[in-house]
Design an enzyme around this catalytic site. Structure first.
Site, short mmCIF file in Angstrom:
data_model
loop_
_atom_site.label_atom_id
_atom_site.label_comp_id
_atom_site.label_asym_id
_atom_site.label_seq_id
_atom_site.Cartn_x
_atom_site.Cartn_y
_atom_site.Cartn_z
N PRO A 9 34.22 39.02 51.04
CA PRO A 9 34.18 37.89 50.11
C PRO A 9 35.13 36.76 50.45
CG PRO A 9 35.32 39.75 49.11
CD PRO A 9 34.71 40.25 50.38
N ASN A 10 34.63 35.56 50.22
CA ASN A 10 35.36 34.29 50.39
C ASN A 10 35.52 33.87 51.85
OD1 ASN A 10 36.01 33.68 47.54
ND2 ASN A 10 37.16 35.60 47.66
N ARG A 17 39.08 26.92 52.65
CA ARG A 17 39.84 27.84 51.81
C ARG A 17 41.30 27.94 52.27
NH1 ARG A 17 39.42 34.41 52.22
NH2 ARG A 17 40.76 34.82 50.44
N TYR A 22 44.78 30.26 56.18
CA TYR A 22 43.67 30.69 57.04
C TYR A 22 43.31 29.71 58.15
CZ TYR A 22 43.19 34.25 53.46
OH TYR A 22 43.44 35.29 52.61
N ASN A 73 36.32 42.85 58.41
CA ASN A 73 37.31 42.18 57.56
C ASN A 73 36.76 42.28 56.14
OD1 ASN A 73 39.06 40.60 56.13
ND2 ASN A 73 39.11 38.92 57.61
N ALA A 76 39.28 40.77 50.26
CA ALA A 76 39.94 41.33 49.07
C ALA A 76 39.55 42.78 48.79
CB ALA A 76 39.62 40.46 47.86
N HIS A 79 41.79 45.88 49.58
CA HIS A 79 42.93 46.32 48.78
C HIS A 79 42.57 47.21 47.59
CE1 HIS A 79 44.86 43.47 51.37
NE2 HIS A 79 44.17 42.46 50.86
N ASP A 86 34.71 54.47 51.19
CA ASP A 86 33.86 55.66 51.32
C ASP A 86 32.71 55.40 52.29
OD1 ASP A 86 35.49 57.02 49.58
OD2 ASP A 86 34.09 57.02 47.89
N GLU A 97 39.65 47.42 61.71
CA GLU A 97 39.93 46.58 60.53
C GLU A 97 40.65 45.33 61.01
OE1 GLU A 97 42.39 48.63 57.68
OE2 GLU A 97 42.82 46.79 56.57
N HIS A 99 42.26 41.41 59.90
CA HIS A 99 42.64 40.39 58.91
C HIS A 99 43.13 39.18 59.67
CE1 HIS A 99 42.12 43.22 55.71
NE2 HIS A 99 42.80 44.10 56.43
N LEU A 100 42.69 38.02 59.23
CA LEU A 100 43.13 36.77 59.85
C LEU A 100 44.62 36.56 59.65
CD1 LEU A 100 40.11 34.82 58.45
CD2 LEU A 100 40.57 35.01 60.89
N SER A 101 45.06 36.78 58.42
CA SER A 101 46.47 36.56 58.08
C SER A 101 47.25 37.86 58.24
CB SER A 101 46.58 36.06 56.63
OG SER A 101 46.12 37.06 55.73
N ARG A 106 52.61 38.73 53.06
CA ARG A 106 52.08 38.08 51.85
C ARG A 106 52.38 38.92 50.59
NH1 ARG A 106 46.14 36.28 52.94
NH2 ARG A 106 46.60 35.08 51.04
N ARG A 110 48.68 42.90 48.76
CA ARG A 110 47.94 42.88 50.03
C ARG A 110 48.50 43.87 51.05
NH1 ARG A 110 44.74 38.22 49.40
NH2 ARG A 110 45.80 36.70 48.09
#
Ligand code: DQA
Length: 143
Positions: A9-10, A17, A22, A73, A76, A79, A86, A97, A99-101, A106, A110
């Protein structure tokens, strides 16, 4: 080899954003980077993004059934989503896995990932390059 890159999402909002976090890379740029990287590595990549948790779960089921490696990725959902975790746990091919950031720099919420314990590896904080690195790892370790 088919690799599935899945974004949660997002992430369709990349570029506009929170650019301080990001950056200016858009989701289209990310797709482009993945496709160019995959072409150099001689692999087939599909990049998908959804804001709907059930759709993500179903894509992970598809990857599990097809035994495809996945670069994920989960944004949200990382978390808190036991459903996404699952679904990840059913994968038999490697899961990276991304993550950009750097989520560890943070907010505290997170710092915990539902996914990491069932992932092969984790890349965080390297921006879009993290996806390219994940694809390179897949190319090196899967044949
Ligand atoms: C993110 C980090 C998450 O905490 C956040 O919810 C995202 C993006 C990243 O790529 O840095 O949406 O996964």
């Amino acid at each position: 080899m088919n690799v599935l890159v899945l974004n949660g999402p997002n992430l369709n909002r990349l570029g506009t954003r929170e650019p301080d976090i990001y950056g200016s890379t858009t989701h289209d740029d990310l797709v482009d980077l993945c496709k160019r990287t995959a072409a150099v590595l001689g692999m087939d990549v599909a990049v998908r993004q959804t804001n709907h948790e059930g759709e993500m779960v179903e894509w992970l089921h598809e990857a599990a059934d097809a035994e495809w490696p996945v670069v994920l990725n989960a944004a949200a959902w990382t978390h808190y989503s036991i459903a996404v975790r699952d679904a990840c746990a059913q994968l038999t091919a490697p899961l990276i896995e991304v993550h950009l950031s750097n989520v560890y720099q943070r907010e505290e919420f997170r710092h915990h990932s539902m996914i990491s314990a069932v992932a092969t590896g984790v890349i965080a904080g390297l921006g879009a390059d993290g996806y390219a690195l994940a694809l390179r790892w897949m190319a090196k370790h899967l044949e």
